[in-house]
Each structure stands twice: as structure tokens, then as C-alpha cells.
Design a protein around this motif. Structure first.
Motif, short mmCIF file in Angstrom:
data_model
loop_
_atom_site.label_atom_id
_atom_site.label_comp_id
_atom_site.label_asym_id
_atom_site.label_seq_id
_atom_site.Cartn_x
_atom_site.Cartn_y
_atom_site.Cartn_z
N PHE A 380 0.80 -1.41 0.04
CA PHE A 380 -0.08 -0.12 -0.11
C PHE A 380 1.03 1.25 -0.02
N ALA A 381 0.26 2.23 -0.73
CA ALA A 381 1.18 3.64 -0.83
C ALA A 381 -0.06 4.60 -1.07
N GLN A 382 -0.01 5.58 -0.09
CA GLN A 382 -1.13 6.51 -0.02
C GLN A 382 -0.87 7.45 -1.40
N GLN A 383 -1.92 7.35 -2.01
CA GLN A 383 -1.68 8.42 -3.34
C GLN A 383 -3.30 8.84 -3.75
N GLU A 389 -9.92 17.63 -8.34
CA GLU A 389 -10.99 18.25 -7.80
C GLU A 389 -11.89 17.59 -7.10
N LEU A 390 -11.70 15.97 -6.85
CA LEU A 390 -12.61 15.38 -6.04
C LEU A 390 -11.71 14.47 -5.03
N LYS A 391 -10.44 15.04 -4.88
CA LYS A 391 -9.92 14.39 -3.88
C LYS A 391 -10.45 14.41 -2.43
N ALA A 416 -6.60 7.63 6.80
CA ALA A 416 -7.07 8.47 7.83
C ALA A 416 -6.83 9.95 7.31
N ASP A 417 -5.78 10.20 6.71
CA ASP A 417 -5.67 11.68 6.21
C ASP A 417 -6.46 12.29 4.96
#
Length: 422
Positions: A380-383, A389-391, A416-417
Motif C-alpha cells: 500500500f502507498a497512499q496517493q 477536484e474530487l480528492k 485516515a488523512d
């Protein structure tokens, strides 16, 4: 002849006597032209009950002077098929009529397919179900599909008039028609049901000098004689609704009752199995992912086994689905996603998520900075995978059940972020 049902006594024998379906049998229409050229293609006649599918098949054989064999998919198997196919044919291949062809399983349909491909028979299959779902694609592609329409008041009126004026037994009686409203409404576009109902109204007034046809008489006969469940009418939709809601509400007893109501009324078990598969995803989802596997296995088993043995499989699956934990989270999520997609379809795919098969695409930044998940700890890598615009736009909210609470913990740890899973 005297004991023969009215619908059978009035079965037309020529195109001129045939009522309705002018969109395929009228002058210059496709099936009419094929008949005039003595060319009968293999075909599927798709339409509601009582609109002349069997009658049309018999007429086609008579007009083209073909041998005619008839089988019912409810009571016939591969052995019966092979027995018919082993019979010698004349100059032209015989017509093989399969009533309720949608009830044939894959093995039976494969046997038919081979015979049709060899030109051994001209197949005419009759079905009340959408052949796209019920007939395998290979067989369907070799058949012309003709859609037969339910009778309107014009056709029902013609049928009623023919019965009263041309049937030898009814000609002996005097009729007074006050109203046809209930007669036509209850028939629901089904010619056979109209004639059966007329015959019951006549029988109920046995010995009377004059047969009265009015709404009161018809309703009285219906209450005494007709079943409360109609596969093509309101009861069909009401009972399947009660069945689904009972499983959604986790009541296996009620669900089994409504299942039994459908089975004793002759509902297609494959239709029931399909609806359970939908429920397994819509109402259970990831609260118990095995539910969909179970429902799909039930649907496949019904095609192979059929009824009545299949009732046991249906019962087992109903109890399993009714007693499973429930979640509509995935159902709600896709509807939210579709609504969002309809509003934001103009948004571009982020450059790092785009494929870069050419040098130019790589040079302009396609695929740059993409993090390959398997190269990171825990795969897993957070990206950001959404358009910029929909982040952080959350669509899936896990349900409050054991399985999805586990999913929720994973999402909270990973995102979580980004997404707020509280």
C-alpha cells in the motif's frame, strides 16, 4: 369434441382465422413474406401467455406441409429430444416446436443447437421470458426472434365474437352482453384466459334460457374459480415484492411462505433465483460476500436440475439469505458514484494514473510519480486516485456489521488523512 375446451375448439387453422400479431403476419411483414416463399426459419416466439404462440407454430407446419413434432420443456429431456431427432424427415426438415423453451437446461439447448446447425430440424421455441437471458447465445444467434404482443380490446372483442357466433356448442345458446369490461380486464390480453373465463361464465349459468355476460357475473365466477396469483399481472409483482422484503427483513419463515406461493402458482424458478442473486448483492453485499456465491450457485443449479427437485435448493438459499447479516453499502455507493460521475465527467484523469505506452506520452508526464503499490510495505502507498477536484470525496460507507467493520478498520488505517471513516 364436446369435452374439448373452448380455446382448443376455436384454435385457428389458417392465417385468415388467426387474430392479432399483424406486425409480423400482416401483408408485407417479415414472417408473412417468409411463409409466402415457403421459407420457415428457426425462430423464437417471445410473448405473454395466450397470444397464439402454439397456434402459430401449428399453422406454420400446416401451411408449409412440414412434419410437426411438439415437446414441452417442462416434461421433456435430452432423451425425448434425441428420439424426435432420430425420426426420418421428408423433403424439408420437420418443425420441432418446444413450448417454454426457457426451461431447457444447457445440455438440452446444446442438443438443439447441433440439430439446428445441421439443418436436421426447423426449431420453433415458445417462451414468455426474455430469450436474451434464457436461451444460450449460440442457439439464439441461429434463430429469428419474433415478439408477439398481448391482445388489446380489439383482438379480445374479435375472439369473443368468434366464440359466440362460430362455436357449435355456444351457438345453441342465447347471449346477452351487458358489459365486457371485467371479462377483458381479468383476461389481461390473454386470449386463452378470455375463452376459459367465458366458458366458466357459461357453465355457471347452466340451464338458463339466456346467458348474461356482465361485470357482476364475471367477478362472481372469478372469485370461485381463478387463482389469486397471475404470473403476468399485479399479483406477480406483489408476491415477488413480499418475498424480497421478507428476506431483506431477515424473516426466513415469511420468505419461505412467499416462495411456496410462487411455486404452487407455477412461477418460473429461474426468475426467482435471479431475483435472489440481485438481493444477495443489493441487500447483503460485503456483510456476507458468500451470499452472492450461494445465490449464483443456486441460479446455475436451477438451470441444470429444474423443478420440482430444485425447490430444495431454492429453499436452502432463501433461508441462507434471510438469515445473513445485511448491508446495502455497496448498492448506495455505486448510486452515489454514478450521480457524481454524471456531474463531473469532464474532469481529466490525473497524469500519474494515465498509461504511457509511447515515448511521447512519457515525456509529457503520463505515469510520472505513480506509486506501484506492491513496491511498498503492506502493498500500500497512499496517493490520490481521484481527479484532483474530487480528492477526498467519499462514496463508500461501510455498514455496521462484523465483516464491514473489519473493512472500515483497514480503510481508517490506510486513508485516515484523506477520507473520514469515523
Amino acid at each position: 369434441m364436446q369435452n374439448m375446451p373452448l380455446a382448443e375448439r376455436l384454435r385457428p387453422k389458417t392465417l385468415e382465422e388467426y387474430i392479432g400479431q399483424e406486425h409480423i403476419l400482416g401483408p408485407g411483414k417479415p414472417l408473412r413474406k417468409a411463409l409466402e416463399a415457403n421459407l420457415v426459419p428457426s425462430m423464437i416466439l417471445w410473448g405473454p401467455p395466450g397470444v397464439g404462440k402454439t397456434t402459430l407454430s401449428l399453422m406454420l407446419a400446416e401451411i408449409t406441409k412440414r412434419q410437426f413434432y411438439a415437446l414441452s420443456a417442462i416434461s421433456s429431456g435430452v432423451k425425448d429430444l434425441r428420439e424426435v431427432l432420430s425420426k426420418p424427415s421428408g423433403l424439408f426438415p420437420p418443425i420441432l416446436f418446444i413450448d417454454e423453451i426457457h426451461r431447457f437446461n444447457k445440455s438440452q439447448q446444446d442438443t438443439l443447437l447441433a440439430a439446428v446447425e445441421r439443418g436436421q430440424v426447423t426449431l420453433i421455441g415458445a417462451t414468455t421470458e426474455n430469450p436474451s437471458f434464457e436461451v444460450n447465445s449460440a442457439l439464439l444467434s441461429r434463430c429469428q426472434v419474433y415478439i408477439l404482443e398481448a391482445f388489446g380490446s380489439k383482438e379480445l372483442d374479435q375472439l369473443l365474437d368468434r366464440a359466440i357466433t362460430q362455436d357449435e356448442q355456444l351457438q345453441k345458446k342465447k347471449f346477452k352482453i351487458v358489459s365486457k369490461k371485467s371479462l377483458f380486464r381479468i383476461s389481461g390480453g390473454d386470449g386463452r384466459k378470455l375463452l376459459n373465463l367465458l366458458e366458466m361464465v357459461v357453465t355457471a349459468q347452466f340451464g338458463a334460457e339466456e346467458i348474461i355476460i356482465d361485470d357482476e357475473k364475471v367477478e362472481e365466477v372469478v372469485q370461485k374459480n381463478l387463482a389469486r396469483y397471475d404470473k403476468s399481472g399485479e399479483q406477480h409483482y406483489d408476491i415477488i415484492s413480499a418475498f424480497i422484503k421478507s428476506m431483506r427483513g431477515s424473516d426466513p419463515n415469511a420468505a419461505l411462505y412467499w416462495l411456496a406461493r410462487m411455486l404452487v402458482a407455477g412461477e418460473d424458478p429461474n426468475f426467482i433465483a435471479r431475483r435472489m442473486l440481485i438481493l444477495a448483492s443489493e441487500d447483503i453485499g460485503n456483510a456476507n460476500p458468500t451470499a452472492m456465491i450461494m445465490a449464483n450457485s443456486c441460479m446455475e443449479a436451477m438451470k441444470k436440475i429444474g423443478y420440482p427437485e430444485g425447490r430444495i435448493i431454492l429453499s436452502q438459499t432463501v433461508v441462507y439469505l434471510a438469515t445473513s447479516p445485511k448491508s446495502n453499502a455497496s448498492y448506495m455507493a455505486i448510486d452515489k458514484a454514478i450521480a457524481l460521475a454524471e456531474k463531473t465527467s469532464h474532469l481529466p484523469v490525473p497524469l500519474d494514473l494515465r498509461n504511457a505506452p509511447t515515448k511521447l506520452m512519457k515525456e509529457v508526464g503520463y505515469g510520472k510519480d505513480y506509486k506501484y503499490s506492491h513496491s511498498y510495505e503492506g502493498n500500500f502507498a497512499q496517493q490520490n486516485f481521484m481527479p484532483d477536484e474530487l480528492k477526498g470525496e467519499k462514496l463508500y460507507e461501510p455498514g455496521a456489521n462484523a465483516k464491514e467493520m473489519e473493512i472500515k478498520k483497514k480503510l481508517q488505517a490506510w486513508w485516515a488523512d484523506w477520507y473520514k471513516y469515523e
